[in-house]
Design a protein around this motif. Structure first.
Motif, PDB file in Angstrom:
ATOM      1  N   ALA A 181      77.640  68.544  55.346  1.00 55.31           N
ATOM      2  CA  ALA A 181      78.929  69.366  56.021  1.00 55.31           C
ATOM      3  C   ALA A 181      79.345  70.103  55.125  1.00 55.31           C
ATOM      4  O   ALA A 181      80.515  70.887  55.689  1.00 55.31           O
ATOM      5  N   TRP A 220      85.435  72.241  60.659  1.00 57.78           N
ATOM      6  CA  TRP A 220      84.536  71.229  61.141  1.00 57.78           C
ATOM      7  C   TRP A 220      83.645  70.695  62.232  1.00 57.78           C
ATOM      8  O   TRP A 220      83.399  70.376  62.778  1.00 57.78           O
ATOM      9  N   ALA A 223      80.604  68.239  63.749  1.00 60.57           N
ATOM     10  CA  ALA A 223      80.741  67.640  64.369  1.00 60.57           C
ATOM     11  C   ALA A 223      80.344  67.470  65.325  1.00 60.57           C
ATOM     12  O   ALA A 223      79.715  66.468  65.862  1.00 60.57           O
ATOM     13  N   ASN A 264      81.546  59.684  62.969  1.00 58.73           N
ATOM     14  CA  ASN A 264      81.495  61.750  62.960  1.00 58.73           C
ATOM     15  C   ASN A 264      82.649  62.339  62.431  1.00 58.73           C
ATOM     16  O   ASN A 264      82.693  62.924  62.026  1.00 58.73           O
ATOM     17  N   TRP A 275      84.223  63.848  59.086  1.00 52.79           N
ATOM     18  CA  TRP A 275      83.365  65.543  59.240  1.00 52.79           C
ATOM     19  C   TRP A 275      85.518  65.516  58.626  1.00 52.79           C
ATOM     20  O   TRP A 275      85.060  66.829  57.222  1.00 52.79           O
TER      21      TRP A 275
END
Length: 453
Positions: free
Chosen positions: A346, A357, A361, A376, A380
């Motif tokens: 990430a 992001w 994700a 999640n 992120w």
């Protein structure tokens, strides 16, 4: 006399509940199921394949869900009724067909689930059918842990202390054996679809498998969890997350087995993180798509054709950085990725490639069997520096040093990025798509430009 006899017959009909399963695919320690079957009520078990949730799911997630549903159906003696469609239309129609006066669910706290349940409850109310929410997928329901002034926590550490103080109930002793499961004659079933074609090796998707996995971890891994959980090349984690996501096991069942040692407390803290993120999303549902820290909304991000090509290279494990590529290939091959590597991959997407992001994700949610929206999205955001951490943007993971530190023997990289096998140092980049040192400086420049810091 005929009318009197009909009335007497009507009084003899058992009261009937629908138990609508969602992310609680088990038959033991199930408060909603227990409530539906209280006082001898007949219970019709139901699952709705909602297109709004099926469409964005990748093949591994769908395969695991379908297998979980087959296992649930077997646990219910083949009585599970599966319907396809919008629950706001499907559930009221099904309640009418089944002559049920009540629909019982485990409460949902995610943004879509809350809106869906409001729509379903409204439609049922018009038909005179009760909608009852019992239980939660969490040890402590989101919205329960608040400060003294009634406001939610924005920082994990004080939340976790208060979360422990609130506490949680012990698991229920059995459920399904005390419930009068009923299959209404003539009630149609749309069926569970065949598994999509996948190249993944998925774990067994059953409630007994969940408990076997947990018992194996308690016996062989839990006591070493604090020291081994960050090493992706060893069996140092519980691998219980898919079962938590789909509800084959409940977090209170795990918590009830934990003691006071450092490793046990570390595992308890990981569960607290999961519940913290659920609480944040409950109070701020727009953070599923938008930055929690709005001050970073002006951050310069790349979204042109070259950015798209870099995203594809990242998604396919072709960045040239072994630990990153290993993680992305593990995801594609298994529907799962080690948590330390999730942070590394990430960070590479948002700090080295300067991509939103949300792109990463979405990719994770499509492929991860254990993909949980709150964990999640906020995981992120934590890595991207837009979330709950106070000053995280300066944290830029170096994929080379991270690999050397947490995969010192290179076992993880060699397994999942086999093209690194012949290298003297398996963590040295090979034909990298970017220079980490250059992109780290660029990431910090963009942060300073956006914030003035």
């Amino acid at each position: 006399m005929a009318n009197c006899g009909a009335g007497h017959t009507a009084l003899m009909v058992a009261e009937r509940s629908i138990i609508w399963f969602r992310r609680d695919l088990r038959v033991h320690d199930h408060p909603a199921l227990a409530h539906a079957g209280r006082e001898g009520r007949e219970v019709v078990p139901v699952f709705v394949l909602d297109p709004a949730l099926v469409r964005p799911s990748g093949a591994p997630r769908l395969a695991f869900m379908y297998r979980s549903l087959r296992a649930l159906d077997a646990s219910l003696g083949g009585r599970l009724v599966v319907r396809h469609g919008d629950p706001a239309a499907v559930i009221p129609r099904l309640a009418s067909e089944a002559e049920a006066d009540e629909v019982v669910v485990t409460r949902d706290y995610a943004p879509y689930g809350r809106a869906r349940d409001t729509a379903v409850a409204s439609a049922l109310a018009h038909a005179g059918v009760q909608f009852a929410g019992k239980g939660t997928p969490y040890a402590v329901a989101p919205g329960t842990v608040v400060k003294a002034d009634g406001t939610p926590y924005a920082v994990f550490t004080p939340f976790s202390r208060a979360w422990r103080d609130v506490g949680w109930p012990q698991p229920l002793i059995d459920t399904v054996d005390n419930v009068a499961l009923h299959r209404v004659r003539g009630l149609t079933d749309d069926g569970i679809p065949d598994d999509p074609s996948i190249d993944c090796e998925l774990p067994p998707a059953t409630e007994p498998a969940a408990h076997e996995q947990w018992e194996s971890f308690v016996a062989d891994g839990l006591d070493h969890y604090a020291s081994r959980r960050n090493e992706p090349g060893v069996a140092g984690t519980s691998r219980i997350s898919p079962y938590l996501r789909w509800g084959q096991v409940h977090p209170r069942q795990l918590l009830s087995d934990l003691g006071d040692s450092r490793s046990h407390d570390t595992f308890r803290t990981e569960i607290a993180w999961r519940e913290f993120y659920a609480d944040v999303l409950f109070h701020q549902p727009d953070t599923a798509r938008r930055n929690l820290q709005h001050k970073l909304d002006s951050m310069e991000l790349d979204d042109d054709a070259e950015a798209g090509a870099r995203f594809v290279a990242w998604a396919e494990g072709r960045t040239g950085y072994p630990i990153v590529d290993a993680g992305m290939r593990q995801l594609l091959a298994t529907g799962w990725m080690h948590n330390r590597v999730r942070m590394i991959t990430a960070s590479f997407l948002v700090k080295d490639l300067h991509l939103p992001w949300q792109w990463g994700a979405r990719h994770f949610m499509r492929h991860l069997v254990d993909g949980d929206l709150a964990s999640n999205q906020h995981g992120w955001q934590w890595t991207a520096g837009t979330g709950t951490d106070a000053a995280p943007y300066f944290r830029v993971f170096n994929p080379i040093s991270q690999g050397r530190k947490f995969d010192p023997d290179g076992d993880y990289v060699r397994r999942w990025a086999g093209d690194a096998e012949a290298a003297v140092d398996v963590h040295e980049p090979r034909d990298p798509i970017v220079d980490h040192a250059v992109e780290r400086a660029e990431a910090l420049r963009r942060y300073q430009q956006a914030t003035g810091r």
